[in-house]
Design an enzyme around this catalytic site. Structure first.
Site, PDB file in Angstrom:
ATOM      1  N   HIS A  54      57.565  -7.174-125.424  1.00 53.82           N
ATOM      2  CA  HIS A  54      56.183  -7.597-125.282  1.00 53.82           C
ATOM      3  C   HIS A  54      56.094  -9.117-125.304  1.00 53.82           C
ATOM      4  CE1 HIS A  54      54.153  -3.542-126.561  1.00 53.82           C
ATOM      5  NE2 HIS A  54      55.030  -3.409-125.580  1.00 53.82           N
ATOM      6  N   GLU A  56      54.549 -11.265-127.162  1.00 56.59           N
ATOM      7  CA  GLU A  56      54.717 -11.934-128.447  1.00 56.59           C
ATOM      8  C   GLU A  56      56.192 -12.051-128.825  1.00 56.59           C
ATOM      9  OE1 GLU A  56      50.868  -9.454-128.781  1.00 56.59           O
ATOM     10  OE2 GLU A  56      52.780  -9.398-127.700  1.00 56.59           O
ATOM     11  N   CYS A  79      49.830  -5.390-130.616  1.00 52.98           N
ATOM     12  CA  CYS A  79      49.896  -3.961-130.899  1.00 52.98           C
ATOM     13  C   CYS A  79      50.363  -3.716-132.334  1.00 52.98           C
ATOM     14  CB  CYS A  79      50.820  -3.254-129.915  1.00 52.98           C
ATOM     15  SG  CYS A  79      52.549  -3.772-130.020  1.00 52.98           S
ATOM     16  N   ALA A 167      36.747   5.972 -81.159  1.00 52.34           N
ATOM     17  CA  ALA A 167      36.416   7.393 -81.233  1.00 52.34           C
ATOM     18  C   ALA A 167      37.667   8.254 -81.229  1.00 52.34           C
ATOM     19  CB  ALA A 167      35.499   7.773 -80.073  1.00 52.34           C
ATOM     20  N   TRP A 173      45.427  -2.895 -84.051  1.00 54.38           N
ATOM     21  CA  TRP A 173      45.030  -3.406 -85.353  1.00 54.38           C
ATOM     22  C   TRP A 173      43.640  -4.014 -85.252  1.00 54.38           C
ATOM     23  CZ3 TRP A 173      47.957  -2.099 -89.354  1.00 54.38           C
ATOM     24  CH2 TRP A 173      49.297  -1.836 -89.142  1.00 54.38           C
ATOM     25  N   THR A 199      44.543  10.279 -91.826  1.00 52.76           N
ATOM     26  CA  THR A 199      45.149   8.963 -91.651  1.00 52.76           C
ATOM     27  C   THR A 199      46.660   9.084 -91.480  1.00 52.76           C
ATOM     28  OG1 THR A 199      43.395   7.888 -92.934  1.00 52.76           O
ATOM     29  CG2 THR A 199      45.485   6.706 -92.722  1.00 52.76           C
ATOM     30  N   ASP A 203      47.856   7.599 -88.073  1.00 50.17           N
ATOM     31  CA  ASP A 203      48.489   6.272 -88.133  1.00 50.17           C
ATOM     32  C   ASP A 203      49.915   6.302 -88.648  1.00 50.17           C
ATOM     33  OD1 ASP A 203      46.055   5.262 -87.296  1.00 50.17           O
ATOM     34  OD2 ASP A 203      45.375   4.783 -89.323  1.00 50.17           O
ATOM     35  N   ARG A 210      55.957  -4.426 -99.130  1.00 50.26           N
ATOM     36  CA  ARG A 210      57.150  -4.943 -98.454  1.00 50.26           C
ATOM     37  C   ARG A 210      57.322  -6.451 -98.634  1.00 50.26           C
ATOM     38  NH1 ARG A 210      54.665  -1.196 -95.333  1.00 50.26           N
ATOM     39  NH2 ARG A 210      53.473  -2.718 -94.120  1.00 50.26           N
TER      40      ARG A 210
END
Length: 365
Positions: A54, A56, A79, A167, A173, A199, A203, A210
């Site tokens: 962590h 700290e 914590c 449509a 793009w 989708t 696509d 990346r």
């Protein structure tokens, strides 16, 4: 006790340090720590990944014996619970820290001020604030802890006449190269990416990060890829399933045979009660239980509309491209709204250029 201007400056620095873990800490919060003694910074630390040290602990290691009598500035309450690592409150006490200034109380039910209480019990002077910058940095984590849901962003590229695709479904793009590069940032900080079956079929996206800028030690943390498909009828060679162990099909009416076929390929199936349409609230709750703090929805008009209609969104990120697609093109979201009084409103919190596009960010009121 109010914060001094010096305290505010050091806390801002601790919050800035916490941003080093922006893309890698989930499901943990992003935390930074700054150790100061006699007006000098003697230790800095950021939490970089779950299971790692962590913030700290990193700062204490850098400070060494100088930590005795120092002040610790932390972007989130230290914590006090034993998890993959030991409690940071105890580490600060053992190092002899005399004062702790926290930018935010941790809403985790195991914490909720218990870390600060433990410090006070040990004689450490404690100042606790509620800084907007600290809240913004961890808004997904805070939302998950307080609401049981991840912070949901809807992303869409639109033409100036509000269209998201022709449509025929063609959409590559609409946005320019700068905007597509910007999307990598939103993906990299997300725990899960959600898209729809339509989708994927149209696509065939990979839905991966990346950009090497978001790598830690040469490795990019890839968000979970979630495909919403009522019956799981998807091509097994779809690019989104290239890494099946990091892919999930969320289905409401998938039959056992289809589910077993996907599972044999290493793709997890998450479904609501058999035979029912997928419950998006249930999906988000299950993702939250898996530790997903921020979710990015990259979907078509149908699924995007379902999220908006159900009120399951916190932000909308629109990339407005300098083009017009015409009246027959598809809109941003399928929403059954017929009266102005039923309009679903948000408020603009940011607008900036993204190459030749305009990126507009809206939040729910």
């Amino acid at each position: 006790m109010p914060l001094s201007e010096v305290d505010k400056a050091y806390l801002a620095a601790a919050i800035d340090i916490a941003r080093q873990g922006l893309y890698t800490t989930s499901p943990n919060p992003r935390v930074g720590c700054l150790l100061v003694k006699d007006g000098h910074v003697i230790g800095r630390g950021a939490h970089m990944r779950a299971g790692g040290p962590h913030a700290e602990v990193v700062a204490l290691h850098e400070a060494g014996e100088q930590a005795q009598g120092a002040c610790a500035y932390v972007s989130l309450e230290p914590c006090c619970a034993h998890g993959r690592t030991g409690p940071c409150a105890e580490a600060l006490i053992e190092a002899g820290i005399k004062r702790v200034v926290s930018a935010l109380v941790d809403p985790d039910p195991r914490m909720k001020g218990r870390g600060l209480k433990r410090l006070r019990e040990a004689g450490v002077s404690v100042v606790s604030a509620r800084l907007a910058a600290a809240m913004h940095l961890n808004q997904g984590y805070l939302h998950r802890m307080q609401q049981g849901l991840p912070w949901v962003r809807l992303k869409m590229a639109l033409s100036m006449d509000g269209k998201s695709a022709m449509a025929s479904g063609e959409s590559q793009w609409i946005s320019g190269e700068s905007s597509r590069k910007d999307v990598q940032y939103w993906r990299a900080r997300s725990c899960a990416l959600i898209t729809g079956a339509g989708t994927v079929r149209r696509d065939n996206p990979r839905l991966t990060v990346r950009d090497a800028r978001y790598a830690l030690s040469g490795a990019i943390r890839q968000p979970l890829r979630v495909v919403v498909s009522s019956k799981g009828e998807l091509a097994p060679d779809a690019l989104v399933f290239e890494n099946p162990a990091n892919s999930l099909i969320a289905a409401g009416a998938i039959d056992d045979t289809t589910a077993a076929t996907w599972q044999s390929r290493g793709v997890e199936i998450l479904r609501t009660e058999h035979g029912q349409a997928l419950d998006l609230t249930s999906l988000l709750k299950k993702l939250a239980k898996r530790g997903c703090n921020e979710v990015l929805v990259e979907a078509g008009a149908t699924l995007t509309g379902r999220f908006i209609e159900a009120g399951l969104w916190n932000e909308v990120i629109l990339y407005l491209a300098p083009m017009f697609l015409g009246s027959s093109a598809r809109g941003f979201a399928d929403l059954p709204i017929e009266r102005m009084s039923a309009a679903i409103r948000g408020h603009v919190v940011d607008a900036r250029m993204s190459g030749q596009d305009v990126r507009v960010t809206l939040k729910r009121p």
